[in-house]
Design a protein around this motif. Structure first.
Motif, mmCIF file in Angstrom:
data_model
loop_
_atom_site.group_PDB
_atom_site.id
_atom_site.type_symbol
_atom_site.label_atom_id
_atom_site.label_comp_id
_atom_site.label_asym_id
_atom_site.label_seq_id
_atom_site.Cartn_x
_atom_site.Cartn_y
_atom_site.Cartn_z
ATOM 1 N N VAL A 294 12.760 0.742 46.312
ATOM 2 C CA VAL A 294 14.020 1.269 46.845
ATOM 3 C C VAL A 294 14.443 0.509 48.097
ATOM 4 C CG1 VAL A 294 15.138 3.283 47.887
ATOM 5 C CG2 VAL A 294 13.716 3.563 45.856
ATOM 6 N N SER A 295 13.499 0.299 49.015
ATOM 7 C CA SER A 295 13.857 -0.370 50.268
ATOM 8 C C SER A 295 14.225 -1.830 50.029
ATOM 9 C CB SER A 295 12.704 -0.271 51.275
ATOM 10 O OG SER A 295 11.537 -0.899 50.774
ATOM 11 N N SER A 296 13.410 -2.535 49.235
ATOM 12 C CA SER A 296 13.693 -3.946 48.958
ATOM 13 C C SER A 296 14.987 -4.100 48.178
ATOM 14 C CB SER A 296 12.531 -4.576 48.187
ATOM 15 O OG SER A 296 11.328 -4.510 48.925
ATOM 16 N N SER A 297 15.187 -3.239 47.186
ATOM 17 C CA SER A 297 16.405 -3.315 46.378
ATOM 18 C C SER A 297 17.630 -2.972 47.208
ATOM 19 C CB SER A 297 16.306 -2.375 45.177
ATOM 20 O OG SER A 297 15.281 -2.774 44.300
ATOM 21 N N SER A 298 17.478 -2.031 48.140
ATOM 22 C CA SER A 298 18.602 -1.673 49.005
ATOM 23 C C SER A 298 19.048 -2.872 49.824
ATOM 24 C CB SER A 298 18.209 -0.513 49.927
ATOM 25 O OG SER A 298 17.938 0.653 49.193
ATOM 26 N N VAL A 299 18.077 -3.577 50.399
ATOM 27 C CA VAL A 299 18.407 -4.759 51.203
ATOM 28 C C VAL A 299 18.984 -5.857 50.326
ATOM 29 C CG1 VAL A 299 17.481 -6.558 52.694
ATOM 30 C CG2 VAL A 299 16.667 -4.228 52.932
ATOM 31 N N ALA A 300 18.292 -6.146 49.202
ATOM 32 C CA ALA A 300 18.726 -7.236 48.324
ATOM 33 C C ALA A 300 20.103 -6.967 47.735
ATOM 34 C CB ALA A 300 17.694 -7.440 47.214
ATOM 35 N N SER A 301 20.331 -5.739 47.258
ATOM 36 C CA SER A 301 21.627 -5.418 46.647
ATOM 37 C C SER A 301 22.736 -5.412 47.691
ATOM 38 C CB SER A 301 21.556 -4.066 45.931
ATOM 39 O OG SER A 301 21.244 -3.020 46.836
ATOM 40 N N THR A 302 22.401 -5.001 48.925
ATOM 41 C CA THR A 302 23.408 -5.014 49.998
ATOM 42 C C THR A 302 23.889 -6.430 50.258
ATOM 43 O OG1 THR A 302 22.523 -3.030 51.076
ATOM 44 C CG2 THR A 302 23.827 -4.536 52.441
ATOM 45 N N TYR A 303 22.947 -7.361 50.396
ATOM 46 C CA TYR A 303 23.338 -8.750 50.647
ATOM 47 C C TYR A 303 23.977 -9.389 49.421
ATOM 48 C CZ TYR A 303 21.339 -9.101 55.302
ATOM 49 O OH TYR A 303 21.106 -8.952 56.642
ATOM 50 N N ALA A 304 23.530 -9.014 48.220
ATOM 51 C CA ALA A 304 24.160 -9.533 46.999
ATOM 52 C C ALA A 304 25.624 -9.113 46.936
ATOM 53 C CB ALA A 304 23.405 -9.035 45.770
ATOM 54 N N ARG A 305 25.888 -7.873 47.303
ATOM 55 C CA ARG A 305 27.259 -7.376 47.310
ATOM 56 C C ARG A 305 28.084 -8.089 48.391
ATOM 57 N NH1 ARG A 305 25.929 -2.722 47.528
ATOM 58 N NH2 ARG A 305 25.983 -2.355 49.759
ATOM 59 N N MET A 306 27.505 -8.290 49.554
ATOM 60 C CA MET A 306 28.211 -8.971 50.636
ATOM 61 C C MET A 306 28.521 -10.424 50.273
ATOM 62 S SD MET A 306 25.936 -7.421 53.803
ATOM 63 C CE MET A 306 26.469 -8.680 54.949
ATOM 64 N N ARG A 307 27.644 -11.048 49.489
ATOM 65 C CA ARG A 307 27.788 -12.472 49.158
ATOM 66 C C ARG A 307 28.437 -12.695 47.796
ATOM 67 N NH1 ARG A 307 23.720 -15.792 51.772
ATOM 68 N NH2 ARG A 307 23.264 -16.794 49.785
ATOM 69 N N GLY A 308 28.787 -11.606 47.099
ATOM 70 C CA GLY A 308 29.414 -11.737 45.794
ATOM 71 C C GLY A 308 28.476 -12.255 44.723
ATOM 72 N N GLU A 309 27.182 -11.925 44.833
ATOM 73 C CA GLU A 309 26.179 -12.391 43.877
ATOM 74 C C GLU A 309 25.715 -11.249 42.980
ATOM 75 O OE1 GLU A 309 24.245 -15.768 46.875
ATOM 76 O OE2 GLU A 309 23.206 -13.882 46.512
ATOM 77 N N LYS A 310 25.114 -11.610 41.845
ATOM 78 C CA LYS A 310 24.588 -10.608 40.927
ATOM 79 C C LYS A 310 23.227 -10.115 41.417
ATOM 80 C CE LYS A 310 24.650 -13.214 37.315
ATOM 81 N NZ LYS A 310 24.498 -13.654 35.916
ATOM 82 N N PHE A 311 22.924 -8.860 41.081
ATOM 83 C CA PHE A 311 21.620 -8.299 41.420
ATOM 84 C C PHE A 311 21.059 -7.609 40.186
ATOM 85 C CE2 PHE A 311 19.022 -4.652 42.748
ATOM 86 C CZ PHE A 311 18.012 -5.342 43.394
ATOM 87 N N ASP A 312 19.861 -8.009 39.781
ATOM 88 C CA ASP A 312 19.198 -7.465 38.597
ATOM 89 C C ASP A 312 18.009 -6.629 39.055
ATOM 90 O OD1 ASP A 312 17.730 -6.951 36.290
ATOM 91 O OD2 ASP A 312 18.191 -8.887 35.382
#
Length: 597
Positions: A294-312
């Protein structure tokens, strides 16, 4: 003459090889190389003392923090989902490791280190298995408000935790009240020279981050200003090391990271004394796996959204899992995506996982040769950089937006944020999830049902309170906007009865079912009761636009077999038949129960 194949095309022709090599390598743009190198250097240098500290927090020798930042980082860079997430030793895994191993072995002993590696191995296997089973959908049940608040709350706690480095006050704890109490009781340890270094560093980093438009761009071309801004933190670090070395800051009571033991981690198989130890660690490994994801995905998905990247999410599970499995065999302890190091990585301009590979080289070089060179680096500068970088993760905008558009998500945000600050990361996350689900249940139990009328000149039906529509005295048309289940059937019944009371002349009730995707047993009983009550008062119940899958469920039940009215393909058909006085008395003997989509 045939065109020459690119290396990427040749690899694509070898499908098995393409699966082994990550996409970011096959499509790497060399223009990103300078930014990745700089980010990797900055993160590599700045997370060294942080990694040493987290190892001590976990009850391990300091050098294990460096070990945790080599093999696991390489594995995640190869198979992980995020382009810029920097994994390694983090506070939450360090704290949970120390807590779970307490009483099983002596802190700092070989057996203790083996059990820490075993815990990483177990947690990694759970994460990997969850990824293989495609359980990443679990993240769908962590609302935007909860994930943003969890990241924001963790960022605040990390910010406060760094005060011990920039003030020399022995701040400790895992909650905001704990840190505040510790701060007030340890004020006598305040060290002015340390505070000056930390304060100046923090000011410089904040100016570089938020005032670069006049700090650099006012006198440099945009391209040069961008690179100066990215290089600036590294320059500050180098200058601080030089000043610390020549000024003998350590002799003035300023804490420096000091000499780092040399030697690379060894590949070993974690050993344990008995299966009871494995059984004891299993619940903790499962809980850590969930929190790490949850914590890692929260950080990764937050930056993916900010950078316009996909998150799996499933790929993230497997990446974290394999990283921890590899760490279990290389003298590591449980690792996760770090809030602060990822923030520094992004802030330093990282573009791809190559930045993490550069960070690994710094770690290896540190263990082999650079230990004495970076030894004078003051902890105060490290804390200042983490504090400046972590501020960007405090997501105030999401809370403001939620207050305007979704009060339930705003409530989930507030509950999670306050829970994390008041009770720590674990309890705060649980509180947020509970409040989020409670809000979802409450919202589902209060479905929207509208009394509708026909827009003049059309076959469209709209809410009578929002549009100027045509209504009919003998006919009440209501649109049900939710699936019907045990949690909302009573509310639906009450709203229908209230509408019938407000329209006493209506003898025909038509329920528009176009938004209903399921009707459970409780809801079926409610509809049967409603139909019988209407029939007893010489009124009739009709349905329009029942979906095929829903009809499959209720076709052989009294909902349909005892229906006093009929089924309509469309609401317009109901209007035509139920308001035609010449045919009105003749339509009921020929109920067509299969008129549905």
């Amino acid at each position: 003459m045939a065109e020459k194949q690119t290396s990427a095309n040749r690899l694509e022709n070898n499908s098995w090889l393409a699966k082994l090599i990550p996409e970011w390598i096959l499509t790497y743009d060399t223009s990103r190389l300078p930014a990745d190198i700089i980010a990797g250097l900055v993160v590599g240098i700045l997370v060294i003392p942080q990694s040493l500290g987290y190892a001590v927090l976990a009850g391990l020798p300091p050098v294990y923090g460096i070990y945790a930042s080599i093999i696991p980082v390489l594995v995640y860079a190869w198979v992980g989902s995020s382009n810029i997430q920097a994994i390694g030793a983090v506070a939450i895994t360090a704290i949970m490791t120390a807590s779970s191993l307490h009483g099983l072995a002596i802190e700092g002993s070989v057996q203790y280190a083996m059990l820490a590696s075993l815990l990483a191995l177990m947690m990694g296997f759970i994460l990997w298995l969850a990824g293989k089973l495609k359980l990443g959908w679990i993240m769908q049940f962590i609302s935007r408000g909860v994930s943003a608040a969890f990241v924001s709350g963790a960022a605040v706690l990390i910010f406060v935790s760094q005060l011990k480095y920039v003030t020399n006050i022995a701040v400790s704890g895992n909650t905001l009240p704990g840190y505040a109490t510790s701060l007030l009781t340890q004020l006598t340890t305040f060290h002015l020279p340390t505070f000056i270094i930390g304060g100046v560093s923090f000011t410089l980093f904040m100016l570089n981050r938020y005032a670069s438009h006049w700090l650099w761009q006012s006198w440099l071309p945009p391209a040069q200003a961008k690179w100066v801004g990215r290089l600036f933190p590294l320059v500050v670090v180098i200058v601080a090391i030089a000043l610390s070395h020549f000024g003998q800051w350590s002799n003035q009571g300023i804490r420096i990271i000091g000499e780092i033991p040399s030697g690379l981690p060894m590949l070993v198989v974690p050993k344990f004394d008995s299966l009871s130890q494995v059984a004891t660690l299993l619940p903790t490994a499962g809980l850590m796996a969930l929190i790490v994801f949850v914590s890692s995905s929260s950080v990764a998905s937050t930056y993916a959204r900010m950078r316009g990247e996909k998150f799996d999410a499933n790929k993230e599970l497997q990446g974290l899992g394999l990283a921890n499995i590899a760490g279990g065999f290389s003298q590591s302890f449980p690792v996760a995506g770090g809030f602060s190091r990822t923030a520094i990585n992004a802030d330093s301009g990282a573009k791809t996982p190559l930045a993490s590979l550069v960070t690994v080289l710094i770690m290896v070089a540190t263990l082999l040769a650079l230990g004495n060179i970076i030894a004078p680096l003051p902890y105060a500068l490290l804390g200042a950089m983490i504090m400046a970088s972590i501020l960007s993760l405090i997501d105030v905008e999401t809370f403001k937006t939620a207050l305007k558009t979704d009060r339930l998500d705003a409530l989930s945000f507030a509950a999670t944020f306050l829970g994390v600050l008041s009770f720590g990361l674990n309890v705060g996350l649980v509180i947020g999830i509970i409040v989020s689900f409670a809000g979802l249940i409450w919202q589902s139990s209060q479905p929207h049902i509208a009394v509708v009328g026909r827009l003049e000149g059309t076959e469209h039906f709209r809410n009578i309170h929002r549009h100027d529509v045509i209504t009919y005295d003998n006919l009440l048309i209501m649109r049900v906007d939710e699936s019907l289940f045990f949690g909302n059937s009573q509310s639906v019944y009450n709203q229908i009865k209230e509408a019938l009371n407000q329209h006493p002349k209506a003898h025909e009730l038509v329920l528009i079912m176009s938004s209903v995707n399921h009707i459970d047993l409780t809801a079926q009983e409610m509809l049967i009761t409603l139909n019988r009550e209407l029939k007893a008062t010489n009124k009739r119940l009709h349905y329009s636009f029942i979906k095929g899958p829903v009809m499959d469920i209720i076709e052989q039940t009294p909902v349909i077999t005892e229906l006093s009215g009929r089924l309509f393909l469309s609401t317009m058909q109901a209007i035509t038949l139920l308001t035609d006085n010449d045919r009105h008395n003749d339509i009921y003997p020929t109920i067509q129960k299969r008129e549905f989509e």
